[in-house]
Design a protein around this motif. Sequence first.
Motif, PDB file in Angstrom:
ATOM      1  N   ARG A   1      22.333  80.826  92.793  1.00 22.92           N
ATOM      2  CA  ARG A   1      20.879  80.529  93.360  1.00 22.92           C
ATOM      3  C   ARG A   1      20.623  79.196  93.228  1.00 22.92           C
ATOM      4  O   ARG A   1      20.962  78.608  92.264  1.00 22.92           O
ATOM      5  CB  ARG A   1      19.977  81.363  92.534  1.00 22.92           C
ATOM      6  N   PHE A   2      19.982  78.644  94.329  1.00 24.36           N
ATOM      7  CA  PHE A   2      19.765  77.171  94.297  1.00 24.36           C
ATOM      8  C   PHE A   2      18.414  76.648  94.197  1.00 24.36           C
ATOM      9  O   PHE A   2      17.538  77.336  94.754  1.00 24.36           O
ATOM     10  CB  PHE A   2      20.331  76.652  95.757  1.00 24.36           C
ATOM     11  N   PRO A   3      18.287  75.801  93.137  1.00 21.24           N
ATOM     12  CA  PRO A   3      17.011  75.434  92.988  1.00 21.24           C
ATOM     13  C   PRO A   3      16.461  74.689  94.036  1.00 21.24           C
ATOM     14  O   PRO A   3      16.910  73.791  94.545  1.00 21.24           O
ATOM     15  CB  PRO A   3      17.167  74.551  91.801  1.00 21.24           C
ATOM     16  N   ALA A   4      15.027  75.182  94.654  1.00 22.97           N
ATOM     17  CA  ALA A   4      14.186  74.556  95.889  1.00 22.97           C
ATOM     18  C   ALA A   4      14.343  72.907  95.754  1.00 22.97           C
ATOM     19  O   ALA A   4      14.094  72.186  96.665  1.00 22.97           O
ATOM     20  CB  ALA A   4      13.206  75.451  96.121  1.00 22.97           C
ATOM     21  N   LYS A   5      13.849  72.581  94.504  1.00 22.12           N
ATOM     22  CA  LYS A   5      13.584  71.231  94.143  1.00 22.12           C
ATOM     23  C   LYS A   5      14.758  70.340  94.364  1.00 22.12           C
ATOM     24  O   LYS A   5      14.494  69.022  94.633  1.00 22.12           O
ATOM     25  CB  LYS A   5      12.924  70.881  92.795  1.00 22.12           C
ATOM     26  N   LEU A   6      15.614  70.884  94.789  1.00 21.68           N
ATOM     27  CA  LEU A   6      17.170  70.087  94.968  1.00 21.68           C
ATOM     28  C   LEU A   6      17.199  70.023  96.725  1.00 21.68           C
ATOM     29  O   LEU A   6      18.514  69.427  97.109  1.00 21.68           O
ATOM     30  CB  LEU A   6      18.313  70.636  94.082  1.00 21.68           C
TER      31      LEU A   6
ATOM     32  N   LEU B   1      22.166  68.386  96.312  1.00 22.12           N
ATOM     33  CA  LEU B   1      22.744  69.575  96.752  1.00 22.12           C
ATOM     34  C   LEU B   1      24.328  69.493  96.149  1.00 22.12           C
ATOM     35  O   LEU B   1      25.117  70.316  95.763  1.00 22.12           O
ATOM     36  CB  LEU B   1      22.555  70.067  98.172  1.00 22.12           C
ATOM     37  N   ASN B   2      24.912  68.202  96.816  1.00 25.35           N
ATOM     38  CA  ASN B   2      26.323  67.966  96.411  1.00 25.35           C
ATOM     39  C   ASN B   2      26.690  67.941  94.881  1.00 25.35           C
ATOM     40  O   ASN B   2      27.666  68.336  94.529  1.00 25.35           O
ATOM     41  CB  ASN B   2      26.484  66.571  96.955  1.00 25.35           C
ATOM     42  N   ALA B   3      25.541  67.363  94.379  1.00 25.03           N
ATOM     43  CA  ALA B   3      25.739  67.343  92.805  1.00 25.03           C
ATOM     44  C   ALA B   3      25.808  68.737  92.396  1.00 25.03           C
ATOM     45  O   ALA B   3      26.660  69.128  91.334  1.00 25.03           O
ATOM     46  CB  ALA B   3      24.705  66.596  92.056  1.00 25.03           C
ATOM     47  N   PHE B   4      24.820  69.577  92.591  1.00 25.66           N
ATOM     48  CA  PHE B   4      24.648  71.054  92.331  1.00 25.66           C
ATOM     49  C   PHE B   4      26.119  71.726  92.479  1.00 25.66           C
ATOM     50  O   PHE B   4      26.664  72.400  91.615  1.00 25.66           O
ATOM     51  CB  PHE B   4      23.565  71.578  93.127  1.00 25.66           C
ATOM     52  N   GLN B   5      26.616  71.505  93.557  1.00 27.05           N
ATOM     53  CA  GLN B   5      27.892  72.230  94.220  1.00 27.05           C
ATOM     54  C   GLN B   5      28.980  71.580  93.091  1.00 27.05           C
ATOM     55  O   GLN B   5      29.799  72.573  92.637  1.00 27.05           O
ATOM     56  CB  GLN B   5      28.273  71.631  95.574  1.00 27.05           C
ATOM     57  N   MET B   6      29.274  70.381  92.709  1.00 28.28           N
ATOM     58  CA  MET B   6      30.200  69.857  91.928  1.00 28.28           C
ATOM     59  C   MET B   6      29.755  70.142  90.606  1.00 28.28           C
ATOM     60  O   MET B   6      31.166  70.594  90.097  1.00 28.28           O
ATOM     61  CB  MET B   6      30.167  68.511  91.852  1.00 28.28           C
ATOM     62  N   VAL B   7      28.978  70.424  89.990  1.00 32.98           N
ATOM     63  CA  VAL B   7      28.670  70.630  88.576  1.00 32.98           C
ATOM     64  C   VAL B   7      28.744  72.227  88.370  1.00 32.98           C
ATOM     65  O   VAL B   7      29.255  72.868  87.551  1.00 32.98           O
ATOM     66  CB  VAL B   7      27.295  70.223  88.207  1.00 32.98           C
ATOM     67  N   ILE B   8      27.739  72.998  89.217  1.00 33.88           N
ATOM     68  CA  ILE B   8      27.440  74.350  88.853  1.00 33.88           C
ATOM     69  C   ILE B   8      28.263  75.233  89.671  1.00 33.88           C
ATOM     70  O   ILE B   8      28.888  76.238  89.155  1.00 33.88           O
ATOM     71  CB  ILE B   8      25.912  74.634  89.201  1.00 33.88           C
TER      72      ILE B   8
ATOM     73  N   ILE C   1      20.855  66.159  87.532  1.00 36.44           N
ATOM     74  CA  ILE C   1      20.974  66.856  88.963  1.00 36.44           C
ATOM     75  C   ILE C   1      19.802  66.666  89.543  1.00 36.44           C
ATOM     76  O   ILE C   1      19.979  66.161  91.183  1.00 36.44           O
ATOM     77  CB  ILE C   1      21.423  68.257  88.882  1.00 36.44           C
ATOM     78  N   ASP C   2      18.720  66.740  89.260  1.00 34.13           N
ATOM     79  CA  ASP C   2      17.227  66.752  89.908  1.00 34.13           C
ATOM     80  C   ASP C   2      16.710  65.439  90.046  1.00 34.13           C
ATOM     81  O   ASP C   2      15.587  65.348  90.365  1.00 34.13           O
ATOM     82  CB  ASP C   2      16.447  67.658  89.267  1.00 34.13           C
ATOM     83  N   HIS C   3      17.432  64.307  89.814  1.00 34.08           N
ATOM     84  CA  HIS C   3      16.795  63.194  89.756  1.00 34.08           C
ATOM     85  C   HIS C   3      17.006  62.593  91.325  1.00 34.08           C
ATOM     86  O   HIS C   3      17.656  62.753  92.207  1.00 34.08           O
ATOM     87  CB  HIS C   3      18.094  62.108  89.241  1.00 34.08           C
ATOM     88  N   ARG C   4      15.707  61.906  91.671  1.00 38.66           N
ATOM     89  CA  ARG C   4      15.629  61.679  93.060  1.00 38.66           C
ATOM     90  C   ARG C   4      14.870  60.298  93.300  1.00 38.66           C
ATOM     91  O   ARG C   4      13.874  60.168  92.575  1.00 38.66           O
ATOM     92  CB  ARG C   4      14.785  62.707  93.982  1.00 38.66           C
ATOM     93  N   LYS C   5      15.724  59.359  93.929  1.00 36.22           N
ATOM     94  CA  LYS C   5      15.100  57.809  94.077  1.00 36.22           C
ATOM     95  C   LYS C   5      15.234  57.682  95.429  1.00 36.22           C
ATOM     96  O   LYS C   5      16.237  57.096  95.978  1.00 36.22           O
ATOM     97  CB  LYS C   5      15.846  57.008  93.118  1.00 36.22           C
ATOM     98  N   ASP C   6      14.284  58.033  96.386  1.00 32.46           N
ATOM     99  CA  ASP C   6      14.502  58.247  97.571  1.00 32.46           C
ATOM    100  C   ASP C   6      13.668  57.451  98.458  1.00 32.46           C
ATOM    101  O   ASP C   6      12.309  57.815  98.625  1.00 32.46           O
ATOM    102  CB  ASP C   6      14.355  59.744  98.160  1.00 32.46           C
ATOM    103  N   ALA C   7      14.105  56.369  99.287  1.00 35.29           N
ATOM    104  CA  ALA C   7      13.259  55.608 100.086  1.00 35.29           C
ATOM    105  C   ALA C   7      12.923  56.235 101.296  1.00 35.29           C
ATOM    106  O   ALA C   7      11.755  55.937 102.233  1.00 35.29           O
ATOM    107  CB  ALA C   7      14.140  54.133 100.415  1.00 35.29           C
ATOM    108  N   PHE C   8      13.639  57.384 101.571  1.00 36.35           N
ATOM    109  CA  PHE C   8      13.213  58.248 102.906  1.00 36.35           C
ATOM    110  C   PHE C   8      12.252  59.107 102.747  1.00 36.35           C
ATOM    111  O   PHE C   8      11.945  60.042 103.542  1.00 36.35           O
ATOM    112  CB  PHE C   8      14.509  58.649 103.443  1.00 36.35           C
ATOM    113  N   LEU C   9      11.988  59.347 101.444  1.00 34.50           N
ATOM    114  CA  LEU C   9      10.871  60.609 100.766  1.00 34.50           C
ATOM    115  C   LEU C   9       9.652  60.018 100.460  1.00 34.50           C
ATOM    116  O   LEU C   9       9.699  59.246  99.451  1.00 34.50           O
ATOM    117  CB  LEU C   9      11.495  61.276 100.012  1.00 34.50           C
ATOM    118  N   ASP C  10       8.791  60.348 101.234  1.00 36.82           N
ATOM    119  CA  ASP C  10       7.074  59.635 101.022  1.00 36.82           C
ATOM    120  C   ASP C  10       6.916  60.242  99.374  1.00 36.82           C
ATOM    121  O   ASP C  10       7.235  61.242  99.124  1.00 36.82           O
ATOM    122  CB  ASP C  10       6.306  60.409 101.891  1.00 36.82           C
ATOM    123  N   GLY C  11       6.347  59.074  98.850  1.00 43.64           N
ATOM    124  CA  GLY C  11       6.250  59.414  97.415  1.00 43.64           C
ATOM    125  C   GLY C  11       6.907  59.483  96.294  1.00 43.64           C
ATOM    126  O   GLY C  11       6.627  60.140  95.255  1.00 43.64           O
ATOM    127  N   SER C  12       8.175  59.405  96.809  1.00 42.53           N
ATOM    128  CA  SER C  12       9.303  59.433  95.608  1.00 42.53           C
ATOM    129  C   SER C  12       9.222  58.163  94.701  1.00 42.53           C
ATOM    130  O   SER C  12       8.895  57.092  95.046  1.00 42.53           O
ATOM    131  CB  SER C  12      10.737  59.229  96.396  1.00 42.53           C
TER     132      SER C  12
END
Length: 491
Positions: A186-191, A400-407, A417-428
């Motif tokens: 099962r895949f965490p939606a926040k990823l 998602l790639n990290a989840f796949q590799m680790v889990i 895994i849930d780290h996000r530093k995303d210039a393409f995502l508003d409010g990141s």
Amino acid sequence: MKKAEVVFIPLPAMGHVIAAVEMAKLIVERGDRVSTSVLIMHPALDPSTTKYTESLSASTLPNGMRVVDLPSFDQTAVSNTGGDWMASLSEAQKPYVKEFVSRIKTQSELSPDSPRLAGFVFDTFVLGMEDLAEEFGVPWYVFSASGAAFIGSILHLQALHDEQKVDLFEFENSDAELEIPSLVNRFPAKLLPSTVLNRQAFPAFLDAARRLRKTRGIVINTFKEFESHAVESLSNGEIPPVYPVGPIVRRQGNDYDFGSDRINDYKDIMQWLDDQPPSSVLFICFGSWGSFSADQVKEIACALEQCGHRFLWCLRKPSSSKAKIESPSDYVNFQEILPLGFLDRTVETGKVIGWAPQVEILAHKAVGGFVSHCGWNSILESILFGVPIAAWPLYAEQQLNAFQMVIELGLAVEIKIDHRKDAFLDGSTEVIVSSDDIKERVKFVMEQDSEIRNKVKEMSQLSRKALMENGSSCSALHLLIEDMMKNIASS
């Protein structure tokens, strides 16, 4: 036998262009029946992509292949945000693609020996050009520079939205878990990939997923033994045929790496690695778009100093622009960002660099671990050369790639895994990972006889076998070429 010509159109971003170019090379090297043209759209998303494409002269390419630069548009004339940028660039370039392909058609009509147009191969994110294939009366294929699990996930999410009317934006920062057929767990939606969570990019994401279902075939840079569950989930007859043809990685010795402005950097880096013991060096690199704030840089430096492992750290300077998306640059002086005295204290064990010849570094016997953002190309390179990863994703589908590799696969350790530093995502916003957490995971990934290291070595052997004659990827490529040749026979 008549010859075929296939036209590739990648997204003008480094990972996508490199993968498309190497894929086009593979096709022409399988024989003389198919020639390829790779059309490069401009402006590119970052300067490094432009430098790479400029290095692709005819002398560096195999016979039967060409790389063609399309006319460049002023950056301000093309939207600079997510899906809008991709859609507007593709639309603006359509007339030039049509002009180029028309010349192929005309030439084949005038000369029986000239290749005949057999189809297009579009990047996953430029599928808005599919009407050109219809106009020329040829099929079109999709080439994914990401993995099979990613393709499966976007098809599933599109179905959730279109058929079950699920509001995918509700998943941002939620604790929900999704059952995605291309994943075992099962895949965490926040990823979820940032294109799903960005309202500007979301329409382009949906459009791409819908068009995927109409293509002649989906060519994926992966191999069956690596993503066995994901590949099988896509082979149920409900979507077009899938061709896993990887791992396709940039070959060592590319002129882009050894240009006159970088040859001294390259020699310096490789000489330093030559002086280190086997599997002793931790390589830290976050791709062409990876950079961190001063606070996070200090935490990484502290972790490296305390863990005591040899390290080679590719440290990039974040863009200062708030008005538009720009790629990181190199620091003029690393002392402006690193803790006072860090370079002096680690002079015997570490080396901090800007630009990095990543393929050559990962292939070097001295490298024993890789702290990575988990871009798909980086993952495939680490697998091919048997270097275990400490996963620290930043943006796009890297979570998602990290989840796949680790889990899913147990081929990496997690930094966050849930780290996000995303210039393409508003409010990141950047969440600081502590030096203690980094140090703990670094020590784990550098263990010399760990289960993960042994599993990566086994997968490395399988990756090389897949590319050999009669290997799974080689066979998939053969089937793809045969299908392309049918387009000629039936026309």
